[in-house]
Scaffold this active site. Sequence first.
Site: not given
Length: 398
Positions: A208-210, A276
Amino acid sequence: MLKGKKIVLGITGSIAAYKACQIIRLLVKAGAEVQVVITPAGKEFITPITLSALTQKPVISEFFAQRDGTWHSHVALGLWADAMLIAPCTASTLGKMAHGVADNMLITTYLSMKAPVFIAPAMDLDMYAHPTTQQNLDTLRSFGNHIIEPQSGFLASGLEGKGRMEEPEKIVEVLDVFFSKSLPLTGKNILITAGPTYEKIDPVRFIGNYSSGKMGFALAEECARRGAHVKLVAGPVAIQAKHENIQRIDVESGEEMYQAAVQHFPDCDAAILCAAVADYRPAEQADKKLKREADDLLLRLVPTRDIAAELGRMKSNEQVLVGFALETNDEETNAQKKLEKKNLDFIVLNSLQNKGTCFRSDENQITIISRNGKIEYPKKPKKDVASDIIDNLFCLKA
């Protein structure tokens, strides 16, 4: 159009103050939230108890609520309100507003007001006709205030002429019409993607990402506030959508977001791709938790499907497509390439070089890049950034 609107109602020392009760009833019935600010003279004509009972809020009159340091913030009221209505407004208050004589809570609230201000004068015919009053009204108009003209009729003095405050129904109608005209996206359908995507490795791990989703949700709220119907395709985030015009579609993976975006885009006037989305996913997903059995865990990653490219291919001449580019280097060059490659109308560039922006932050600093050039903005709260982006939504079509 008044549903959910926050209205500061200023009441001054006029016999017409009794009509404020009907104004409050009409605003509340229309779904508005009303906060009364009354001058000391206004309380001689109508009691705060009556007004508080109608608004279900304490009436504000003095700067200080009590002698323990508690005070009323006129600045906070100016930020809270969607509009300020002063009805009735006496000649004295008109003069103070025109010349910035901030000697009571109502005037300081007016001077701090960020929202549109509507003024309904009420006074005797000679006072209204006096050159001083007319000059003050012209001054207030030049400041951008909206004057609700008084009517001719029977006055408290026993005379008859112009100076009688407009009737409550008409005053509320003026506000309703104003908010109707100030919704430029009424009738528009907007698709927005927001947040991250999670690409499963096994039942307990993911790539995943932030992304927090704050920017995408701010865009959805801004579009809805301007009258649009919003389909918000949201990855796994903790934020809640507030506006009733937002239809939230929850997804987790990039493939789920792709399917939702492709399904709903044909029915939309515009799409803003703020999410994102992971560019890669594991080629295989384990159906059980992977155990730590070796020093290395090797994952083979394959590309996810490109939402922006697919919508760019689908886009009709009447639709608008907006993308986002988060870059760490060669920012404008990379954003320009993405703009052309994905057939976007414009792209919103974020840079991780700008500290305190992007992921998880409440602020952002953007550059909007289109085929006609670029617009650079300073760092500001994401709510304000959303407003800047939507201001350009149908202006920068390729």
